[in-house]
Design a protein around this motif. Structure first.
Motif, PDB file in Angstrom:
ATOM      1  N   VAL A  49       0.824  -1.207   0.000  1.00  0.00           N
ATOM      2  CA  VAL A  49       0.000   0.000   0.000  1.00  0.00           C
ATOM      3  C   VAL A  49       0.862   1.263   0.000  1.00  0.00           C
ATOM      4  N   VAL A  50       2.009   1.227   0.688  1.00  0.00           N
ATOM      5  CA  VAL A  50       2.892   2.400   0.714  1.00  0.00           C
ATOM      6  C   VAL A  50       3.391   2.716  -0.692  1.00  0.00           C
ATOM      7  N   ASP A  51       3.675   1.691  -1.477  1.00  0.00           N
ATOM      8  CA  ASP A  51       4.151   1.886  -2.851  1.00  0.00           C
ATOM      9  C   ASP A  51       3.141   2.625  -3.728  1.00  0.00           C
ATOM     10  N   GLN A  52       1.882   2.565  -3.382  1.00  0.00           N
ATOM     11  CA  GLN A  52       0.847   3.211  -4.187  1.00  0.00           C
ATOM     12  C   GLN A  52       0.617   4.671  -3.774  1.00  0.00           C
ATOM     13  N   MET A  53       0.902   4.982  -2.500  1.00  0.00           N
ATOM     14  CA  MET A  53       0.622   6.317  -1.963  1.00  0.00           C
ATOM     15  C   MET A  53       1.850   7.217  -1.951  1.00  0.00           C
ATOM     16  N   TYR A  54       3.022   6.631  -1.979  1.00  0.00           N
ATOM     17  CA  TYR A  54       4.279   7.373  -1.889  1.00  0.00           C
ATOM     18  C   TYR A  54       5.175   7.027  -3.071  1.00  0.00           C
ATOM     19  N   GLU A  55       6.196   7.837  -3.262  1.00  0.00           N
ATOM     20  CA  GLU A  55       7.147   7.584  -4.352  1.00  0.00           C
ATOM     21  C   GLU A  55       8.568   7.863  -3.898  1.00  0.00           C
ATOM     22  N   THR A  56       9.498   7.164  -4.496  1.00  0.00           N
ATOM     23  CA  THR A  56      10.920   7.315  -4.224  1.00  0.00           C
ATOM     24  C   THR A  56      11.572   8.204  -5.290  1.00  0.00           C
ATOM     25  N   LEU A  57      12.820   8.546  -5.073  1.00  0.00           N
ATOM     26  CA  LEU A  57      13.553   9.357  -6.055  1.00  0.00           C
ATOM     27  C   LEU A  57      13.732   8.587  -7.361  1.00  0.00           C
ATOM     28  N   LEU A  58      14.020   7.283  -7.231  1.00  0.00           N
ATOM     29  CA  LEU A  58      14.299   6.433  -8.384  1.00  0.00           C
ATOM     30  C   LEU A  58      13.428   5.191  -8.310  1.00  0.00           C
ATOM     31  N   THR A  59      13.285   4.513  -9.432  1.00  0.00           N
ATOM     32  CA  THR A  59      12.606   3.233  -9.448  1.00  0.00           C
ATOM     33  C   THR A  59      13.255   2.345 -10.491  1.00  0.00           C
ATOM     34  N   TYR A  60      12.875   1.073 -10.513  1.00  0.00           N
ATOM     35  CA  TYR A  60      13.435   0.145 -11.486  1.00  0.00           C
ATOM     36  C   TYR A  60      12.769   0.343 -12.843  1.00  0.00           C
ATOM     37  N   SER A  61      13.546   0.221 -13.878  1.00  0.00           N
ATOM     38  CA  SER A  61      13.057   0.415 -15.238  1.00  0.00           C
ATOM     39  C   SER A  61      12.501  -0.905 -15.773  1.00  0.00           C
ATOM     40  N   GLY A  62      11.177  -0.950 -15.976  1.00  0.00           N
ATOM     41  CA  GLY A  62      10.554  -2.163 -16.490  1.00  0.00           C
ATOM     42  C   GLY A  62      10.839  -3.361 -15.620  1.00  0.00           C
ATOM     43  N   SER A  63      11.306  -4.440 -16.238  1.00  0.00           N
ATOM     44  CA  SER A  63      11.614  -5.661 -15.497  1.00  0.00           C
ATOM     45  C   SER A  63      13.082  -5.747 -15.082  1.00  0.00           C
ATOM     46  N   SER A  64      13.858  -4.713 -15.389  1.00  0.00           N
ATOM     47  CA  SER A  64      15.297  -4.748 -15.117  1.00  0.00           C
ATOM     48  C   SER A  64      15.608  -4.609 -13.632  1.00  0.00           C
ATOM     49  N   LEU A  65      16.618  -5.354 -13.180  1.00  0.00           N
ATOM     50  CA  LEU A  65      17.103  -5.220 -11.807  1.00  0.00           C
ATOM     51  C   LEU A  65      18.349  -4.349 -11.734  1.00  0.00           C
TER      52      LEU A  65
END
Length: 569
Positions: A49-65
């Motif tokens: 639920v936190v992932d839906q309400m908040y955001e980080t500076l960066l995130t993963y691009s598509g399926s890439s790790l």
């Protein structure tokens, strides 16, 4: 008020849906949502639920790790030999409160995480990057207000600047972790949380934020905003002021339904779009292939699991029996002999575990690192089930005394965990078959009690796994293999060469060099056999077929499914 009234009506009627409405996503989960404060989010239920309400500076691009892309940042630069990171922040981003995000909010977020840092909060690894140590100011004298204040700053251009005491090749990946999501300073301090100043920082050192005021009244920049929650139900709605693409699904209802059968029935009727399943064997039998169900298999698994063999068993745990090699117990240093560890490693039937627990959907790994992570070396040797080799090793152990006198080993396993019980039973059966003087006594134990006992070194053997906080091999390799790693008190294995290689891997951003060092660790661990490596599973997911937006190609095991990416036909 009208929005809340509508969602309250949905809350009352949702269990009676013939089919979940097109503008509403219905999720049924098995457990509570422990917190909605990003600063202490360290479990999957909260992160969802936190992932839906908040955001980080960066995130993963598509399926890439390995590839990261901007989210609340727009770009970044690395300088000062890899110790300074400068971020440009996205303009005109609104919090759910209506306030515009500024650099001061981001600075406050990270300083708050450093102040309240604890192992339970999940901030220990960002603290290690920014202060040089995993602990907070109560644990480490080196962590002062001056250190925290300098670690993250806003410059005159409004850019966010991180000042690391030393190079950390995993730093960017750590910033993509849910717990580093940006919160609003004015709103949060207005709720009575930490002021963001030196004045009261010591009062908040290590403080548990699980039930914080921010957890009760979340306020992020994400595509969904919080409406209400009670013990069993969480409600959110699409945020009209969201800076990015507007969600196709307006409302989300997440319900706690502890009974698996009830969740299954609701899902198969179409009352729920997503549910917590019951494990592969159950889900394949009850869900897979049913009308209206989409099943995606052969997805990457990012956990690593092992049976720990404790080389310094704390007698206070009461598991040593006689405490001697007399057939009636074991000494506390039983697993210090490499031949004991090798013997146990050869006695485990890896293929049987894959068949019995993973229903054939498993893979033996060479290292305690997911095979899709950088640094994984498939060429490292593995142990196989080989009774003759197990016998040969155990005949050498302790100068022949293990084979001559026998032993009684008492080991606990996680109560109500079929995989843990099955793994330990496989090992017990095969060890006892080698020599009639070998006895293995298995006992179920509550997980919370096992965790507490293992941290004190009281468990002789235990099955334990690790799920990644960030997509970097260090999060697994240092955790499992370093003598000062997170799991060290459970195994008490120490190898000077391994420690040296792991520290070298932490001090360079050269990927090829890091991979070479991790291969050295893997090969050394094979020789020394500190753990019995449990085969890695193969993941899957399922959902109602009218849900669009999830494919095997865009699936990323590091992040929760974003509700904003979904639609319903």
């Amino acid at each position: 008020m009208k929005k809340i009234a509508i969602l309250s009506t949905l809350l009352v009627t949702s269990m009676a849906f013939a089919v979940a409405p097109k503008d509403t996503l219905v999720i049924q989960r098995s457990a509570d949502i422990p917190t909605m404060d990003p600063g202490v989010t360290y479990d999957t239920a909260s992160a969802e639920v936190v992932d839906q309400m908040y955001e980080t500076l960066l995130t993963y691009s598509g399926s890439s790790l390995t590839k990261l892309e901007p989210l609340l940042a727009t770009k970044w630069a690395i300088s000062n030999g890899g110790k300074t990171y400068t971020f440009d922040l996205r303009k005109n981003v609104k919090f759910h409160s209506g306030a515009t995000m500024t650099c001061a909010d981001a600075e406050y977020t990270f300083e708050r995480n450093l102040v309240t840092n604890s192992a339970e909060s999940g901030n220990w690894f960002i603290a290690e990057s920014l202060t040089g140590v995993q602990g907070n100011a109560n644990d480490e004298k080196s962590v002062t207000w001056a250190v925290i204040d300098k670690a993250v700053e806003c410059n005159n251009a409004g850019q966010l600047v991180f000042n690391l005491p030393k190079v950390d090749p995993a730093f960017l990946a750590k910033l993509a972790y849910t717990g580093q999501a940006i919160i609003e300073k004015k709103y949060t301090t207005g709720l009575g949380e930490w002021s963001g100043t030196e004045k009261d920082w010591k009062e908040w050192v290590g403080k548990d934020l699980t039930g914080s005021n921010l957890s009760k009244k979340p306020n992020g920049t994400g595509p969904y905003e919080f409406v209400r929650a009670d013990a069993n139900t969480f409600l959110a709605t699409a945020f009209d002021g969201y800076w990015g693409k507007k969600p196709a699904i307006k409302n989300v209802i997440s319900q706690k339904v502890p009974e698996l059968a009830a969740r299954q029935q609701a899902f198969l009727r179409g009352d729920a779009d997503f549910i917590d399943g019951g494990g592969r064997s159950v889900d394949e039998a009850q869900i897979k292939g049913k009308p209206g169900v989409t099943w995606i298999d052969n997805l990457p698994n990012t956990t690593a699991t092992a049976i720990f063999m404790n080389e310094k068993i704390n007698p206070s745990g009461g598991l040593l029996g006689s405490g001697k090699l007399d057939g009636k117990g074991i000494p506390s240093n039983f697993f210090t002999d490499v031949n004991v560890r090798r013997g146990f490693s050869y006695a485990f039937n890896y293929q049987q575990y894959i068949e019995d627990v993973q229903k054939g959907k498993g893979k033996q790994r060479t290292m305690l690192l997911p095979d899709i992570f950088p640094g994984y070396d498939p060429k490292v040797k593995t142990y196989t089930y080989a009774p003759a080799k197990a016998t040969a090793a155990l005949k050498k152990a302790f100068g022949g005394q293990v084979w001559k006198n026998g032993f009684t080993l008492t080991a606990n396993y996680r109560a109500n965990s079929v995989p843990a019980q099955t793994a330990m039973e496989i090992l017990k059966r095969n060890i006892e078959a080698l020599n009639p003087k070998f006895k293995v006594i298995l006992q179920p134990k509550q997980w919370s009690e096992m965790l507490a006992a293992s941290k004190k070194g009281e468990e002789a053997m235990m099955l334990m796994g690790w799920a990644p906080d960030y997509a970097d091999p260090d999060n697994f390799m240092y955790t499992f293999y370093a003598s000062d790693g997170y799991y060290s008190p459970r195994a008490n294995w120490k190898d000077a060469s391994v420690d040296k290689w792991l520290k070298q891997a932490r001090s360079t951003v050269n990927t090829a060099q890091r991979n070479r060092l991790y291969s050295l660790v893997g090969n050394r661990a094979y020789e020394q056999a500190p753990f019995i490596l449990i085969p890695g599973g193969i993941d899957y997911t399922f959902f109602r077929s009218n849900i669009k937006g999830i494919t095997a190609q865009n699936y990323n095991p590091m992040i929760s499914t974003r509700w904003a990416d979904l639609s319903k036909s």
